[in-house]
Design a protein around this motif. Structure first.
Motif, PDB file in Angstrom:
ATOM      1  N   GLU A 188      39.607 -15.272 -42.688  1.00 37.10           N
ATOM      2  CA  GLU A 188      40.259 -14.301 -43.572  1.00 37.10           C
ATOM      3  C   GLU A 188      39.906 -12.856 -43.208  1.00 37.10           C
ATOM      4  O   GLU A 188      38.949 -12.592 -42.474  1.00 37.10           O
ATOM      5  CB  GLU A 188      39.874 -14.575 -45.026  1.00 37.10           C
ATOM      6  N   VAL A 189      40.675 -11.953 -43.804  1.00 39.97           N
ATOM      7  CA  VAL A 189      40.553 -10.530 -43.520  1.00 39.97           C
ATOM      8  C   VAL A 189      40.572  -9.779 -44.854  1.00 39.97           C
ATOM      9  O   VAL A 189      41.392 -10.090 -45.715  1.00 39.97           O
ATOM     10  CB  VAL A 189      41.757 -10.062 -42.650  1.00 39.97           C
ATOM     11  N   LEU A 190      39.667  -8.812 -45.009  1.00 41.45           N
ATOM     12  CA  LEU A 190      39.670  -7.964 -46.208  1.00 41.45           C
ATOM     13  C   LEU A 190      40.378  -6.658 -45.853  1.00 41.45           C
ATOM     14  O   LEU A 190      40.040  -6.013 -44.843  1.00 41.45           O
ATOM     15  CB  LEU A 190      38.234  -7.692 -46.664  1.00 41.45           C
ATOM     16  N   ILE A 191      41.342  -6.291 -46.685  1.00 37.89           N
ATOM     17  CA  ILE A 191      42.186  -5.134 -46.367  1.00 37.89           C
ATOM     18  C   ILE A 191      42.179  -4.119 -47.504  1.00 37.89           C
ATOM     19  O   ILE A 191      42.336  -4.486 -48.668  1.00 37.89           O
ATOM     20  CB  ILE A 191      43.646  -5.601 -46.111  1.00 37.89           C
ATOM     21  N   LYS A 192      42.005  -2.862 -47.136  1.00 39.50           N
ATOM     22  CA  LYS A 192      42.240  -1.776 -48.093  1.00 39.50           C
ATOM     23  C   LYS A 192      43.749  -1.541 -48.075  1.00 39.50           C
ATOM     24  O   LYS A 192      44.325  -1.123 -47.060  1.00 39.50           O
ATOM     25  CB  LYS A 192      41.495  -0.516 -47.635  1.00 39.50           C
ATOM     26  N   ILE A 193      44.388  -1.870 -49.199  1.00 37.33           N
ATOM     27  CA  ILE A 193      45.847  -1.765 -49.246  1.00 37.33           C
ATOM     28  C   ILE A 193      46.228  -0.288 -49.394  1.00 37.33           C
ATOM     29  O   ILE A 193      45.720   0.407 -50.273  1.00 37.33           O
ATOM     30  CB  ILE A 193      46.430  -2.585 -50.425  1.00 37.33           C
TER      31      ILE A 193
ATOM     32  N   GLY B 159      52.380  -6.116 -48.433  1.00 41.39           N
ATOM     33  CA  GLY B 159      51.261  -5.195 -48.334  1.00 41.39           C
ATOM     34  C   GLY B 159      51.095  -4.630 -46.926  1.00 41.39           C
ATOM     35  O   GLY B 159      51.457  -5.255 -45.922  1.00 41.39           O
ATOM     36  N   ALA B 160      50.549  -3.409 -46.878  1.00 42.99           N
ATOM     37  CA  ALA B 160      50.170  -2.803 -45.596  1.00 42.99           C
ATOM     38  C   ALA B 160      48.891  -2.024 -45.838  1.00 42.99           C
ATOM     39  O   ALA B 160      48.716  -1.422 -46.900  1.00 42.99           O
ATOM     40  CB  ALA B 160      51.265  -1.869 -45.097  1.00 42.99           C
ATOM     41  N   GLY B 161      47.989  -2.050 -44.888  1.00 40.16           N
ATOM     42  CA  GLY B 161      46.734  -1.350 -45.107  1.00 40.16           C
ATOM     43  C   GLY B 161      45.842  -1.348 -43.887  1.00 40.16           C
ATOM     44  O   GLY B 161      46.301  -1.559 -42.742  1.00 40.16           O
ATOM     45  N   VAL B 162      44.573  -1.121 -44.143  1.00 39.10           N
ATOM     46  CA  VAL B 162      43.582  -0.970 -43.077  1.00 39.10           C
ATOM     47  C   VAL B 162      42.506  -2.046 -43.262  1.00 39.10           C
ATOM     48  O   VAL B 162      42.004  -2.242 -44.373  1.00 39.10           O
ATOM     49  CB  VAL B 162      42.941   0.437 -43.142  1.00 39.10           C
ATOM     50  N   ILE B 163      42.154  -2.713 -42.190  1.00 37.18           N
ATOM     51  CA  ILE B 163      41.151  -3.779 -42.272  1.00 37.18           C
ATOM     52  C   ILE B 163      39.769  -3.185 -42.545  1.00 37.18           C
ATOM     53  O   ILE B 163      39.343  -2.231 -41.886  1.00 37.18           O
ATOM     54  CB  ILE B 163      41.124  -4.608 -40.968  1.00 37.18           C
ATOM     55  N   VAL B 164      39.079  -3.792 -43.529  1.00 36.02           N
ATOM     56  CA  VAL B 164      37.713  -3.389 -43.883  1.00 36.02           C
ATOM     57  C   VAL B 164      36.702  -4.348 -43.249  1.00 36.02           C
ATOM     58  O   VAL B 164      35.684  -3.926 -42.710  1.00 36.02           O
ATOM     59  CB  VAL B 164      37.547  -3.376 -45.427  1.00 36.02           C
ATOM     60  N   GLU B 165      36.992  -5.624 -43.340  1.00 39.62           N
ATOM     61  CA  GLU B 165      36.094  -6.656 -42.797  1.00 39.62           C
ATOM     62  C   GLU B 165      36.915  -7.811 -42.253  1.00 39.62           C
ATOM     63  O   GLU B 165      38.025  -8.070 -42.751  1.00 39.62           O
ATOM     64  CB  GLU B 165      35.211  -7.231 -43.925  1.00 39.62           C
ATOM     65  N   THR B 166      36.358  -8.524 -41.285  1.00 44.61           N
ATOM     66  CA  THR B 166      37.031  -9.734 -40.806  1.00 44.61           C
ATOM     67  C   THR B 166      36.062 -10.905 -40.883  1.00 44.61           C
ATOM     68  O   THR B 166      34.839 -10.739 -40.711  1.00 44.61           O
ATOM     69  CB  THR B 166      37.509  -9.589 -39.344  1.00 44.61           C
TER      70      THR B 166
ATOM     71  N   THR C 270      44.387  -2.497 -54.885  1.00 44.58           N
ATOM     72  CA  THR C 270      43.885  -1.529 -53.903  1.00 44.58           C
ATOM     73  C   THR C 270      43.133  -2.209 -52.763  1.00 44.58           C
ATOM     74  O   THR C 270      42.887  -1.591 -51.732  1.00 44.58           O
ATOM     75  CB  THR C 270      42.980  -0.485 -54.585  1.00 44.58           C
ATOM     76  N   MET C 271      42.759  -3.486 -52.951  1.00 49.77           N
ATOM     77  CA  MET C 271      42.191  -4.281 -51.852  1.00 49.77           C
ATOM     78  C   MET C 271      42.725  -5.706 -51.980  1.00 49.77           C
ATOM     79  O   MET C 271      43.031  -6.159 -53.092  1.00 49.77           O
ATOM     80  CB  MET C 271      40.662  -4.327 -51.920  1.00 49.77           C
ATOM     81  N   ALA C 272      42.811  -6.407 -50.867  1.00 47.70           N
ATOM     82  CA  ALA C 272      43.279  -7.792 -50.920  1.00 47.70           C
ATOM     83  C   ALA C 272      42.659  -8.583 -49.776  1.00 47.70           C
ATOM     84  O   ALA C 272      42.246  -8.017 -48.756  1.00 47.70           O
ATOM     85  CB  ALA C 272      44.799  -7.839 -50.815  1.00 47.70           C
ATOM     86  N   ILE C 273      42.594  -9.890 -49.979  1.00 50.47           N
ATOM     87  CA  ILE C 273      42.151 -10.813 -48.924  1.00 50.47           C
ATOM     88  C   ILE C 273      43.390 -11.509 -48.385  1.00 50.47           C
ATOM     89  O   ILE C 273      44.196 -12.040 -49.157  1.00 50.47           O
ATOM     90  CB  ILE C 273      41.155 -11.849 -49.495  1.00 50.47           C
ATOM     91  N   ALA C 274      43.566 -11.484 -47.074  1.00 50.15           N
ATOM     92  CA  ALA C 274      44.678 -12.197 -46.438  1.00 50.15           C
ATOM     93  C   ALA C 274      44.109 -13.147 -45.400  1.00 50.15           C
ATOM     94  O   ALA C 274      42.916 -13.076 -45.050  1.00 50.15           O
ATOM     95  CB  ALA C 274      45.636 -11.209 -45.783  1.00 50.15           C
ATOM     96  N   ASN C 275      44.960 -14.027 -44.911  1.00 54.89           N
ATOM     97  CA  ASN C 275      44.556 -14.956 -43.860  1.00 54.89           C
ATOM     98  C   ASN C 275      44.904 -14.342 -42.505  1.00 54.89           C
ATOM     99  O   ASN C 275      45.836 -13.537 -42.410  1.00 54.89           O
ATOM    100  CB  ASN C 275      45.290 -16.289 -44.054  1.00 54.89           C
ATOM    101  N   VAL C 276      44.171 -14.731 -41.476  1.00 46.84           N
ATOM    102  CA  VAL C 276      44.481 -14.221 -40.129  1.00 46.84           C
ATOM    103  C   VAL C 276      45.928 -14.555 -39.748  1.00 46.84           C
ATOM    104  O   VAL C 276      46.582 -13.801 -39.022  1.00 46.84           O
ATOM    105  CB  VAL C 276      43.462 -14.786 -39.095  1.00 46.84           C
TER     106      VAL C 276
END
Ligand code: ZN
Ligand code: ZN
Length: 376
Positions: A36-41, A70-77, A149-155
């Motif tokens: 998974e990937v944590l994203i700042k939306i 959603g579109a954003g910047v990756i915070v953590e992978t 404002t943040m979301a978890i998505a799958n790779v």
């Protein structure tokens, strides 16, 4: 974004029922799984499917955090994530399992586990990605829940994009725009030798129009009741636009203008429009069912008419897109000036999401996008 007990806090818009507005509440993101990937939306498009879920026309567990463009910047992978890094700009799309026959054939929108991965309110194993006061909040909608404002998505549903274009503009590529364009380019393989009629000039229909124009299809007809959408359809390259309520018989009207069409695209979900889409086809023509309809909607077709003309009816999800391939391709077309999807977008601040929903439902806004950093 505040880190607390190694967990991230965010603000999410929570849907609680069809008659209640979305409320903006603090939630906590669960720890990342390895894929998974944590994203700042940064921004999220609003798609018709969000609305039908808010209204429970398409049932999802409530209360829930919706949003799936959603579109954003990756915070953590997560540990097993390859090809994505913190700081990358990404667009989020629908999720899929990666293991079923459809996923193996690179047609993830027909994933055998599509409902569990997109509509269950959690991961496919039932676990959640967001919580509030120690309790799981239904989320992970389309593998994201981007009204936050943040979301978890799958790779699998995270698509890396160039940093050259603003994320708020790219957000709606994840569902509505890829559905319309993919229907024309991927599913139907429309060419410059084909004619096409598009029933419904919303974000999906007008994206199909831009794709039809891109491949040189002619003539292109758009059937749409709203005047401002018909005007935009003409500007985007439609040869004919028709207000379906201004003519007595839309089938006769279209036959009078162009004789018949090779492809008809049904974006409205109304059974009577499906019938019209079939009736205007030339022999060997194809009617594509793209618009979501109520679960019990059915249509009568004449067997001998279908059989003797070789007409086809096909259902299409997400334009048969493989988002990791198709979204970069659409961005390339935009950069070449051949796919001006930005013309469909109206921007709203995140905390005006309820107003954005109203603007979409009233037909006033074609593709509302909420911007998380832009406040009232
Ligand atoms: Zn699958
Ligand atoms: Zn959608």
């Amino acid at each position: 974004m505040i880190s607390k007990n190694n967990k991230y806090e965010a603000t999410a818009a929570i849907a609680r029922g069809s008659s209640e507005p979305l409320t903006f509440e603090k939630i906590t993101l669960q720890p990342l799984r390895e894929d998974e990937v944590l994203i700042k939306i940064v921004a999220s498009g609003l798609c018709h499917t969000d609305f039908v879920c808010m209204q429970q026309i398409l049932p999802v567990p409530m209360p829930i955090v919706l949003g799936h463009e959603g579109a954003g910047v990756i915070v953590e992978t997560g540990r097993a994530v390859k090809g994505l890094s913190p700081g990358d700009h990404v667009v989020l799309s629908f999720n899929s399992c990666g293991e079923c026959p459809s996923c193996e054939h690179e047609l993830p929108s027909y994933c055998y586990n599509f409902m569990a991965n997109n509509f269950s309110g959690g991961r496919s194993d039932g676990s959640g990605t967001m919580e509030q006061n120690g309790e799981q909040v239904n989320a992970n909608f389309f593998g994201q829940s981007s009204f936050a404002t943040m979301a978890i998505a799958n790779v699998r549903n995270t698509v890396k994009v160039s940093k050259d274009l603003p994320l708020e503009m790219l957000a709606p590529l994840g569902c509505g725009i890829q559905t319309g364009a993919g229907t024309v380019l991927n599913s139907l393989s429309v060419t410059d030798a084909n004619s096409i009629a598009i029933f419904g000039g919303g974000a999906v229909g007008l994206s199909a129009l831009m794709a039809a124009k891109l491949v040189g299809a002619s003539p292109i007809l758009v059937i749409e009741p709203f005047h401002h959408r018909r005007v935009l359809a003409l500007e985007l390259g439609a040869d004919y636009v028709i207000d379906p309520f201004s003519v007595e018989n839309i089938v006769e009207e279209i036959k009078n203008i162009v004789g018949g069409v090779d492809f008809s695209l049904e974006m409205t979900g109304f059974p009577e429009v499906v019938k019209q889409c079939i009736d205007i086809l030339k022999p060997l023509g194809t009617c594509a069912l793209v618009g979501a309809a109520p679960a019990d909607a059915e249509v009568n077709i004449n067997i001998m008419e279908m059989l003797s003309t070789g007409k086809k009816i096909v259902g299409i999800v997400e334009g048969d897109s493989d988002p990791k391939v198709f979204i970069p391709q659409l961005i390339k077309y935009y950069n070449e000036g051949r796919f001006p999807f930005n013309r469909l977008i109206d921007y709203f601040p995140f905390n005006a999401l309820n107003e954005a929903v109203k603007a979409q439902v009233s037909g006033q806004s074609i593709k509302p996008v909420v911007h998380m950093e832009y406040l009232l």
